[in-house]
Every structure is written in structure tokens, then in C-alpha cells.
Design an enzyme around this catalytic site. Structure first.
Site, short mmCIF file in Angstrom:
data_model
loop_
_atom_site.label_atom_id
_atom_site.label_comp_id
_atom_site.label_asym_id
_atom_site.label_seq_id
_atom_site.Cartn_x
_atom_site.Cartn_y
_atom_site.Cartn_z
N LYS A 284 5.64 -4.36 -26.54
CA LYS A 284 4.45 -4.12 -25.75
C LYS A 284 4.84 -4.00 -24.27
O LYS A 284 5.57 -4.84 -23.74
CB LYS A 284 3.45 -5.26 -25.94
CG LYS A 284 2.02 -4.91 -25.58
CD LYS A 284 1.04 -5.95 -26.07
CE LYS A 284 -0.39 -5.52 -25.81
NZ LYS A 284 -1.38 -6.52 -26.27
N GLU A 369 -12.99 -13.83 -36.72
CA GLU A 369 -14.22 -14.47 -36.25
C GLU A 369 -15.00 -15.14 -37.37
O GLU A 369 -15.61 -16.19 -37.17
CB GLU A 369 -15.10 -13.42 -35.55
CG GLU A 369 -14.55 -12.93 -34.22
CD GLU A 369 -13.52 -11.83 -34.34
OE1 GLU A 369 -12.96 -11.42 -33.32
OE2 GLU A 369 -13.27 -11.38 -35.49
N ARG A 397 -19.30 -9.91 -35.85
CA ARG A 397 -18.53 -9.86 -37.10
C ARG A 397 -18.76 -11.11 -37.95
O ARG A 397 -18.41 -11.13 -39.13
CB ARG A 397 -17.05 -9.73 -36.75
CG ARG A 397 -16.72 -8.42 -36.04
CD ARG A 397 -15.47 -8.53 -35.18
NE ARG A 397 -14.27 -8.81 -35.93
CZ ARG A 397 -13.43 -7.88 -36.38
NH1 ARG A 397 -13.67 -6.61 -36.16
NH2 ARG A 397 -12.36 -8.22 -37.04
#
Length: 626
Positions: A284, A369, A397
Site C-alpha cells: 500500500k 459490522e 450493514r
């Protein structure tokens, strides 16, 4: 070799470019991204990490005939450049400009709209099934990050594809990091893959070994130790047993920054008529030292100095997230039963200080979640006081878990709902304008909407002492220290309580403003006064249960203002409650549609929510013109 990437005819030109030309192109793309994102802000580190992977994908596959689905979608900038949208990057994430996420209405190359995680493999399964039903001929490729594998939906889809034997190519982009450090047993498994003998000997896939990339993360306080024994965390010569047993042919790990190797493995996968998973290792922030050193900072960043990496516009005061996190630490110092839960957003939700002070009482469950909420319910059932800090748009969610596991059992779970309301440049998938609508329908739920820093602290104090479910909703960005109509200091924190506070009385109009919209309420009152209209003001800090103690019957018109979808929000509930009263009601909120990207003021102006527009509509209503 063209020097300016805007001179190319993408993606057609990729097909004839040599390996050397493609490598030079990767440098040009990184320079372009750093330059553009430094001016507009956006998701930089994740895009720098997938430059070679995206080039290889468009070299091998033929978009838009072949369907490339980007999980989450924040890493699709390179894809947008390679599909002819580089010239639009000056308007990236701006009102009316290029979206920071895939949008099928923006380009046919965006095969599927994404914005939340762990959905790409399911969408790919559906597209592959549709291909077979329709008798079509195209490839379906899902690109999913290792962080998204902490979402259970991804495994439901992998299991479905493996069982159906449908031709789908899943690319696991393993950069060892989502927004926060990845958590859990699956993360540990991927770390094992990266440092295995199978990986180190896979020279036909990787020219330069990257075994030094280390483990992605560690298990949560040993809580997933048992899970390790249930899954075969071992390596076979051809890849990971976990994915092989799900029905996939496994290739990898592959160096995600080596274009020839990527092209080779993608062509091999393309030649097979079966489910394939390619495990790609990327870094990244690759190619930009500032992002490599601080990938979390550059995950989603505002405009910055490309030389130093420093953010140009820094916050002056504390944000709502910081106030919540710091105050939660103070509460936890007094009560050992308080724990904090997050779904891969610890720092972003302000819980960094809590994790540092109470690591044994801090739980990052990954991008999961639903699990976070049921996990909190289990804790609460046994006498613990869990606080779930989750962005409003992501909390959607877990709707069923809030309803069934928390509210139905009347458990004292506190939801710290960050980024509530319109949040700006990330657009439709990230605006938090539906939480009031669904939370207000849940029996036993208390919903608080503080409008400033002290109010947020007070709301947390109140919520943590309830014996029932509660939610504290607050916006993105800097928090006001005090924010009231008379020099913005008419109420001190010493005498404030959590209730709907009457600030002013007025015989013509009574404005009830929720949370962040209290600022607008103040301005509307002042504008109405300039027009000779006597307006009252109520600071709405609790929307459920509906607190009507401040209601005054002698007013001609009651106006509600909220940073929420107008359907089933506070205003609609208040109108239903007062249906038998002889008073007219006018509600202001976001319209019943998905709101695009843009600054708060731009969007408010677009949808008639600015103070001047609200004032004008009130005047027209009083005059009988509306």
C-alpha cells in the site's frame, strides 16, 4: 512511449505495449495520481498499491465486455485512468465531478457500483450465473482486498461459487492492511501464506521474493485461537488449502508489482474453465515514500503537499470523533465494565487513545459490522457496557443485528454513530442519512443528536448509564465548543441536560433543529426576524423517545430541520405524533433519493436546505404561496 498519460487511447493502447513500456507507464500513473490527489484529496495509498495489478488486468482482459468488479471501490482510480477518464481527475470527488468509486452511470467500464466492502465476490457470482443463463461469453473478475475478507459475506460467496463450479476469477489483493491493521485468524492465515515455503519456492510466479512483508495482523486477544484449529492453516505446493477446499484453483502468492508475472498468471487463470483465486501481494502506498511510511494516513486524505506529505488544511479544533474517543477514555477510567468495539476503524472513529489506555478492553473485529453488533450484545448480556463506534453508512450493514440481538433483548449497547448525515466527497455510499429513519422504528431504542462538543460528552454520559439500547449520532469534522444563539453561550455545560431545549419562543414559527442542523436553525431564526417574523427555536438533542416538553401550542407553524433522509426521519415522526394538534408542520431533510458527492453546502444548496432557502420556503408557506 508517450510521456503524458492523457495522450494514450486507453485501454486499447495497453494491448500492444511491451513489458518495458508498461513498467514506464506505471511510473507515469503514480506521478499523475500523486499530483492530482494532492490537489483534490482522495484515496491515495490503496491506488498506488494496485497500479501494476490494474495495468495487467486491462492488458489481459477486455473491459467493458469482461466484467471487473472492485470490492469497496476506493482503489479504482487507476482503473478509471486506464479506461479513458484521466482528463476528468481535476474534478475527482467534487460536486458534479468524477466519483472516487466505480459508478456504472459514469462509464460502461465500471461493471458494478461499490462503496462498502465484501460485496464483490457475491456480485461476481451473480454476473457469472447471468452469463450462463443468457448464453453470453465474457470473463468475470472480482478484486477483493485482504481486509474485506474479514467480512463474512465474502465467504458465503466463495462457498457458493466453489459449489457451483462457475467460472469466476477472484483476485485477493493482499497488502496487509485495510484502513486499520487487519485483525483475526484469516489475517494470520494470509500472513502464513506469505512467509511459507511454498511461497518462497514459487519462482515461476515471483522473480523477487517478498517474504519480508510480515504477518498481516494478530488474533484478537487469543479469541480466535480455536478457529485456527478448525481450519487447515497449512500450505500445499499449489497454494492455500483454505481456498482449495472452498472449490477454487489457487495461484500464488504472486508479486503484485511485477507486471510480466501478473500477466502470466492472469492468462493462466483465463484459460481455465473453473473458479480461480489468485493471491497477489502488494504494498500500500507503493512508489511514494510518504504513503509507504504512513499508509493509514494516506488511505483517505485531504489535499496535501506532495513534497512533504503534509495536509494543507488541518483541523483547528478537536473533531467529534476525537471528543467521543477521549471522553470514552474518561468514562472507562471510572467504570471497568466499559469496552470499545470497532469494525476496522479504530483510529478513524477516535478510539486510538482508548486502545492505547485499555488494550484489553478494546476490540477491533475487522470489517464485520454484523458480528460487531452481536458481539456487543453478548458482552452486554453478561454485564459489560459495550460502546460500538461505527460510521453511520456502515452501521446499515448490521440492521438486523441491532433489531434482533440488541433491541429485542433490551440490551444496554451504546452505538457511537460517527459521520452521521451528509459527509461530502465520498458520495452516495458514505452519506449517513438513513440512521434516524431506521433507528426510530426500533422499539426501546434511545436516539440522541448532540450539536456540539459538550453536548456529545453529555450524551455519552447519559447513554452509558441507560439500561436499554441507545445511539449517539454526530457528524463528521470539527466540533463547536459552544454553539447557541445568544453569543453561542446561553447554556453552560453545568446546567445542560439531555433533553430538547427551548432556546427561544416565537408566536409565528417554531423551529425544531436536530443535531448539526441547529446551526442552520439559528441562522433561519435571525433571517425570519429580519423579515418581521417572530420565530422560536428548540435544540433537539433527543429524537427518540420523542421529547415534546418544549412544545408550545400557540405557534402557527412548526418547522423541523434534520440532516437525514426526510422519509421516516424526526420530522415525519413528530408530525405523526402531533396529528391531532391544530398546528401546521413543515419538514426539511434530504429528499428521497441517493445524494451525490459534494461539499455539505453545495449539496444543501442543491436540495433547498441552506438557511436562506429554508427561510424563503417558510415565508412562502406563511404567505400561502407554498
Amino acid at each position: 512511449m508517450k510521456k503524458n498519460i492523457l495522450d494514450y487511447n486507453f485501454p486499447i493502447d495497453l494491448k500492444t505495449m511491451t513489458d518495458e513500456e508498461l513498467e514506464l507507464l506505471s511510473y507515469s500513473i503514480r506521478e499523475f495520481l500523486i499530483d492530482k490527489v494532492s490537489k483534490t484529496g482522495g484515496h491515495l495509498a490503496s491506488n498506488l498499491g494496485v497500479v501494476e495489478l490494474t495495468i495487467a488486468l486491462h492488458k489481459v482482459f477486455n473491459s467493458p465486455v469482461d466484467k471487473i468488479i472492485w470490492d469497496v471501490g476506493h482503489q479504482s482510480y487507476v482503473h478509471k485512468i486506464l479506461t479513458g477518464r484521466g482528463s476528468q481527475f481535476d474534478g475527482l470527488r467534487k460536486f458534479g465531478g468524477l466519483s472516487g468509486f466505480p459508478k456504472s452511470n459514469e462509464s460502461p467500464h465500471d461493471a458494478y457500483d461499490t462503496g462498502h466492502s465484501s460485496t464483490s465476490v457475491s456480485a461476481a457470482a451473480g454476473m457469472a450465473c447471468a452469463r450462463e443463463i443468457n448464453g453470453d461469453d465474457y470473463e468475470v473478475i472480482a478484486v477483493i482486498g485482504d481486509g474485506s475478507l474479514t467480512g463474512g459475506m465474502a465467504y458465503e460467496a466463495l462457498n457458493n461459487i466453489g459449489a457451483s463450479k462457475s467460472k469466476v476469477i477472484v483476485i485477493l489483493n493482499d497488502n496487509g492492511m485495510s484502513i486499520s491493521k487487519n485483525i483475526g485468524g484469516i489475517s494470520t492465515h494470509l500472513g502464513t501464506l506469505r512467509t511459507s515455503k511454498g511461497y518462497l519456492s514459487a519462482k515461476k510466479f515471483i522473480k523477487n521474493t517478498i517474504g519480508s512483508s510480515g504477518s498481516v495482523g494478530s488474533a484478537i486477544a487469543g479469541g480466535l485461537a480455536g478457529f485456527k484449529n478448525d481450519i487447515k492453516y497449512s500450505i500445499i505446493e499449489k497454494g492455500g488449502v483454505l481456498f482449495e477446499e472452498l472449490g477454487f484453483t489457487y495461484f500464488g502468492p504472486v508479486d503484485g508489482h511485477n507486471i510480466p508475472d501478473l500477466v502470466n498468471v492472469l492468462n493462466r487463470a483465463k484459460s481455465l474453465d473453473e473458479p480461480v483465486l489468485i493471491h497477489v501481494i502488494t504494498q500500500k502506498g507503493k512508489g511514494y515514500k510518504n504513503a509507504e511510511k504512513a499508509p493509514g494516513k494516506f488511505h483517505g486524505i485531504g489535499p496535501f503537499n506532495p513534497e512533504t506529505g503534509e495536509i494543507i488544511k488541518k483541523s483547528i479544533g478537536p473533531t467529534y470523533s476525537e471528543i467521543m474517543g477521549n471522553h470514552l477514555v474518561k468514562l472507562a477510567e471510572k467504570d471497568a465494565r466499559i469496552v470499545a468495539i470497532t469494525a476496522a476503524m479504530g483510529e478513524a472513529t477516535g478510539l486510538g487513545p482508548f486502545e492505547k489506555k485499555f488494550p484489553e478492553r478494546f476490540f477491533d473485529v475487522g470489517i464485520a459490522e454484523q458480528h460487531a453488533v452481536s458481539f456487543a450484545a453478548g458482552l452486554a448480556k453478561c454485564g459489560i457496557k459495550p460502546v460500538c463506534a461505527i460510521y453511520s453508512s456502515f452501521l446499515q450493514r448490521a440492521y438486523d443485528q441491532i433489531m434482533e440481538d440488541v433491541c429485542m433483548q433490551k440490551l444496554p449497547v451504546v452505538f457511537a454513530i460517527d459521520r452521521a448525515g451528509v459527509v461530502g466527497a465520498d458520495g452516495e455510499t458514505h452519506h449517513g442519512i438513513y440512521d434516524l429513519s431506521y433507528l426510530m422504528t426500533m422499539p426501546g431504542m434511545t436516539v440522541l443528536t448532540p450539536h456540539d462538543g459538550p453536548g456529545l460528552e453529555l450524551a455519552l454520559d447519559y447513554a452509558i448509564n441507560l439500561e436499554t439500547p441507545s445511539a449517539v449520532r454526530y457528524p463528521r469534522g470539527e466540533a463547536d465548543e459552544f454553539n447557541n444563539i445568544d453569543n453561542k453561550k446561553t447554556m453552560s455545560t453545568n446546567n445542560r441536560t439531555v433533553k430538547n431545549q427551548r432556546i427561544l419562543s416565537g408566536k409565528d414559527v417554531d423551529i425544531w433543529a436536530c443535531g448539526k442542523m441547529y446551526d442552520f436553525g439559528i441562522k433561519v431564526v435571525e433571517m425570519l426576524k429580519d423579515r418581521g417574523i417572530d420565530a422560536g427555536l428548540v435544540d433537539v438533542e433527543i429524537v427518540k423517545p420523542l421529547d415534546l416538553d418544549a412544545f408550545e401550542k400557540n405557534c402557527r407553524l412548526l418547522v423541523t430541520i434534520e440532516d437525514n433522509d426526510i422519509c421516516s426521519g424526526f420530522g415525519m415522526h413528530m408530525a405523526a405524533e402531533l396529528k391531532n394538534e391544530e398546528i401546521k408542520i413543515l419538514n426539511f431533510g434530504w429528499p428521497d433519493k441517493f445524494i451525490e458527492q459534494g461539499s455539505f453546502d453545495e449539496l444543501a444548496s442543491q436540495y433547498g436546505m441552506m438557511p436562506e432557502q429554508i427561510t424563503e420556503r417558510i415565508c412562502e408557506y406563511i404567505e400561502g404561496k407554498a
